[in-house]
Design a protein around this motif. Structure first.
Motif, PDB file in Angstrom:
ATOM      1  N   LEU A 104       0.863  -1.172   0.000  1.00  0.00           N
ATOM      2  CA  LEU A 104       0.000   0.000   0.000  1.00  0.00           C
ATOM      3  C   LEU A 104       0.900   1.221   0.000  1.00  0.00           C
ATOM      4  N   PHE A 105       0.659   2.142  -0.918  1.00  0.00           N
ATOM      5  CA  PHE A 105       1.421   3.383  -1.017  1.00  0.00           C
ATOM      6  C   PHE A 105       0.472   4.541  -0.734  1.00  0.00           C
ATOM      7  N   ALA A 106       0.869   5.424   0.170  1.00  0.00           N
ATOM      8  CA  ALA A 106       0.030   6.573   0.501  1.00  0.00           C
ATOM      9  C   ALA A 106       0.898   7.672   1.088  1.00  0.00           C
ATOM     10  N   GLY A 107       0.297   8.840   1.223  1.00  0.00           N
ATOM     11  CA  GLY A 107       0.992   9.988   1.804  1.00  0.00           C
ATOM     12  C   GLY A 107       1.006   9.917   3.320  1.00  0.00           C
ATOM     13  N   ASN A 108       1.271  11.048   3.942  1.00  0.00           N
ATOM     14  CA  ASN A 108       1.413  11.118   5.400  1.00  0.00           C
ATOM     15  C   ASN A 108       0.149  10.767   6.170  1.00  0.00           C
ATOM     16  N   ASP A 109      -0.998  10.738   5.493  1.00  0.00           N
ATOM     17  CA  ASP A 109      -2.238  10.404   6.200  1.00  0.00           C
ATOM     18  C   ASP A 109      -2.522   8.899   6.207  1.00  0.00           C
ATOM     19  N   MET A 110      -1.563   8.088   5.735  1.00  0.00           N
ATOM     20  CA  MET A 110      -1.754   6.643   5.775  1.00  0.00           C
ATOM     21  C   MET A 110      -1.908   6.199   7.227  1.00  0.00           C
ATOM     22  N   SER A 111      -2.842   5.277   7.434  1.00  0.00           N
ATOM     23  CA  SER A 111      -3.063   4.766   8.781  1.00  0.00           C
ATOM     24  C   SER A 111      -2.929   3.247   8.794  1.00  0.00           C
TER      25      SER A 111
END
Length: 92
Positions: A38-45
């Motif tokens: 999973l790739f995401a920005g700083n809001d990844m949880s």
């Protein structure tokens, strides 16, 4: 990942909404073995990561092996990368 098949598929799935697992885009895949990220920005949880892993397990009830990771990137776009062996290979 050890695979008995000589054919692996790679799918890049872009989330429409970062908080919602893209169920419709995952439905065509029934994996036997899978490596995913999973790739995401700083809001990844942790919840986003767990929800995707749970969805893959639900869609692929005969899943033998699942290795899954998460990576931060500068884009706000959430993307799942799936590399795996399908449960049944369709000859074409």
């Amino acid at each position: 990942m050890n695979s008995g098949s000589k054919k692996l598929i790679l799918e890049i799935i872009i989330y429409e909404n970062p908080e919602d697992v893209p169920w419709e885009k995952l439905q065509p895949f029934r994996f036997k073995n899978i490596f995913g990220a999973l790739f995401a920005g700083n809001d990844m949880s942790l919840r986003m990561w767990a929800d995707l892993g749970n969805a893959l397990e639900e869609i692929s009830p005969n899943l033998n092996r699942c290795t899954f990771g998460a990576n931060f990137h500068t884009s706000a776009q959430v993307v799942a990368m799936l590399l795996g062996e399908l449960e049944t290979q369709v000859e074409g």
